[in-house]
Write an enzyme that holds these catalytic residues in place. Structure first.
Site, short mmCIF file in Angstrom:
data_model
loop_
_atom_site.label_atom_id
_atom_site.label_comp_id
_atom_site.label_asym_id
_atom_site.label_seq_id
_atom_site.Cartn_x
_atom_site.Cartn_y
_atom_site.Cartn_z
N HIS A 196 137.15 -8.14 -54.28
CA HIS A 196 135.77 -7.97 -53.83
C HIS A 196 135.01 -7.20 -54.90
O HIS A 196 134.50 -6.10 -54.65
CB HIS A 196 135.72 -7.29 -52.46
CG HIS A 196 136.23 -8.16 -51.35
ND1 HIS A 196 135.46 -9.16 -50.78
CD2 HIS A 196 137.43 -8.22 -50.73
CE1 HIS A 196 136.17 -9.78 -49.84
NE2 HIS A 196 137.37 -9.24 -49.79
N HIS A 217 142.97 -12.25 -53.63
CA HIS A 217 142.43 -13.61 -53.53
C HIS A 217 141.54 -13.97 -54.71
O HIS A 217 140.31 -13.97 -54.62
CB HIS A 217 141.78 -13.93 -52.18
CG HIS A 217 140.87 -12.90 -51.55
ND1 HIS A 217 139.77 -12.42 -52.18
CD2 HIS A 217 140.91 -12.32 -50.35
CE1 HIS A 217 139.16 -11.56 -51.39
NE2 HIS A 217 139.84 -11.48 -50.26
N ASN A 220 137.86 -15.72 -54.96
CA ASN A 220 137.08 -15.43 -53.76
C ASN A 220 136.70 -13.96 -53.74
O ASN A 220 137.55 -13.09 -53.90
CB ASN A 220 137.86 -15.79 -52.49
CG ASN A 220 138.22 -17.27 -52.43
OD1 ASN A 220 139.39 -17.65 -52.47
ND2 ASN A 220 137.21 -18.11 -52.37
N HIS A 252 139.02 -22.43 -49.43
CA HIS A 252 138.63 -21.31 -50.28
C HIS A 252 138.57 -21.70 -51.76
O HIS A 252 137.82 -21.09 -52.52
CB HIS A 252 139.63 -20.15 -50.12
CG HIS A 252 139.40 -19.31 -48.91
ND1 HIS A 252 139.71 -19.73 -47.65
CD2 HIS A 252 138.88 -18.06 -48.78
CE1 HIS A 252 139.39 -18.78 -46.79
NE2 HIS A 252 138.89 -17.76 -47.44
N ASP A 275 145.67 -14.53 -45.84
CA ASP A 275 144.41 -13.85 -45.46
C ASP A 275 144.04 -14.22 -44.01
O ASP A 275 142.86 -14.27 -43.65
CB ASP A 275 143.27 -14.23 -46.44
CG ASP A 275 142.11 -13.23 -46.43
OD1 ASP A 275 142.27 -12.13 -45.87
OD2 ASP A 275 141.05 -13.56 -46.94
N ALA A 310 135.35 -16.11 -43.80
CA ALA A 310 135.79 -14.85 -43.23
C ALA A 310 137.29 -14.92 -42.99
O ALA A 310 137.75 -15.32 -41.93
CB ALA A 310 135.06 -14.57 -41.92
ZN LIG Z 1 141.52 -10.26 -46.52
#
Ligand SMILES: [Zn+2]
Length: 387
Positions: A196, A217, A220, A252, A275, A310
């Protein structure tokens, strides 16, 4: 109860070969031998004549399963561990989403309580904090109100509550205080991952040079790759010590992005994760991920608010099938990415391969790669049709 079984299968995937007509012998929870049936006089205790024995799946990034979310309730963690074996998972790292500090401390305490409890199912291998030290611009489905800069004392409080069961933390390495935080986490023996994040190539490379070992990930929740600004994606792909997580639900990631990661990193640095959120294993409908409202349609989970992906409703057996059937990967390589690779990346040196001396964690797939049976520590904890 100590788990001991001699399991006859059509095929067994060991690190060196696909052995046809094998018997996997587990004594006192430990794999004793993987041998050809013709090599042993001993008769099996169970037989799956068409089954393919593989090491049990290890999921390093999972938020929930079958209506249970990772959080402050140890019962839900135990439920996840007990239910998820139907997908072939034998070890999991429950993963939080960004939340206020008191909730993260409670998740630490819940993990310690669940690990201490004598439960069936998969082993709970340690807590993974996904955030809250994430970049708001790459938040995906993370609650923006919970995001903040890294704080070593917060990490310490969660680690104390988890009582030795905190394994990993994901953060955005460009945030203020990140490098000091990474050092402190590494000093505690924690695995640190980057995600992130809008880090540029140089910032990400420095983070990887100083102990961040996983890209959470990959692709993403990261700034997109640009040839003049390769960013954290480029740094993850070229830094050879970094293991990248891949969510292979084919929602994804484009198959080409998966192939790029495989060719840049080699399968030994590509780790499959689900995830998965609490809606996984349940029908389409309205659910939540932390404080965020989520709607699942055709198995794809999105924020109600803005349609961001999500988490997922992916299961490990599905992740493997997608790689084999849609990407054309061979089965041993796909399996390795869900077993040996996560074991090494997450520091579990007692599992991840069908090899004498390792834990007796075995998943039996049938010919269409669905899960037929799951064995944890030599005990059969799931058999299809015997729910
Ligand atoms: Zn996650």
């Amino acid at each position: 109860m100590t788990g001991s079984e001699r399991v006859a299968v059509g095929q067994a995937l060991t690190p060196s070969q696909q052995r046809a007509g094998a018997i996997v012998t587990i004594e006192d929870e430990t794999i004793e031998a993987v041998e050809a049936r013709s090599e042993t006089e001993r008769s099996p205790t169970r037989a799956y004549p068409d089954g393919i024995a593989i090491p049990g799946f290890i999921d390093a990034h999972v938020h929930g399963y079958a209506g249970n979310a990772v959080g402050s309730d140890p019962n839900k963690l135990v439920n996840i561990a007990e239910e998820v074996v139907e997908t072939g998972v034998t070890s999991l790292f429950p993963t939080t989403v960004s939340a206020p500090q008191n909730e993260l401390v409670a998740a630490g305490a819940a993990t310690a309580a669940a690990v201490d409890r004598d439960h069936d199912g998969a082993s709970i291998a340690g807590l993974h904090l996904e955030g809250p030290y994430l970049n708001v611009d790459q938040r995906g489905a993370q609650d923006p109100d919970a995001l903040r800069d890294p704080a070593v004392e917060e990490l310490q409080a969660v680690a104390d509550a988890a009582d030795g069961n905190l394994a990993r933390v994901t953060l955005a390495p460009e945030l203020t205080g990140a490098s000091e935080f990474v050092k402190a986490a590494r000093d505690q023996g924690l695995i640190v991952s980057a995600g992130h994040s809008a880090a540029d190539f140089e910032t990400a490379t420095t983070a990887f040079d100083t102990g961040v070992s996983i890209a959470t990930h990959l692709y993403n929740g990261m700034t997109g790759f640009h040839h003049r600004e390769p960013g954290i994606i480029g740094a993850s792909l070229v830094h050879e010590d970094v293991t990248v997580e891949l969510i292979t639900d084919l929602q994804h990631l484009h198959p080409g992005a998966i192939e790029l990661a495989l060719s840049a990193k080699g399968p030994e640095r590509c780790m499959l994760v689900t995830d998965a959120i609490a809606a996984t294993g349940l029908p389409d409908g309205e659910y939540s991920l932390g404080e965020m409202d989520v709607v699942v349609e055709d198995g794809t989970s999105r924020l109600v608010e803005d349609g961001s992906l999500a988490g997922s409703t992916l299961t490990m057996d599905n992740a493997i099938r997608n790689l084999v059937e849609e990407i054309g990967l061979d089965l041993p390589t796909a399996v390795r990415m869900a077993t040996d690779v996560p074991a090494r990346a997450m520091g579990l040196d007692d599992r991840g391969r069908l090899e004498p001396g390792l834990r007796g964690d075995v998943t039996i797939l049938d010919e269409d790669l669905t899960v037929q049976a799951t064995i944890v520590g030599g005990e059969v904890v799931y058999e299809r049709g015997q729910a």
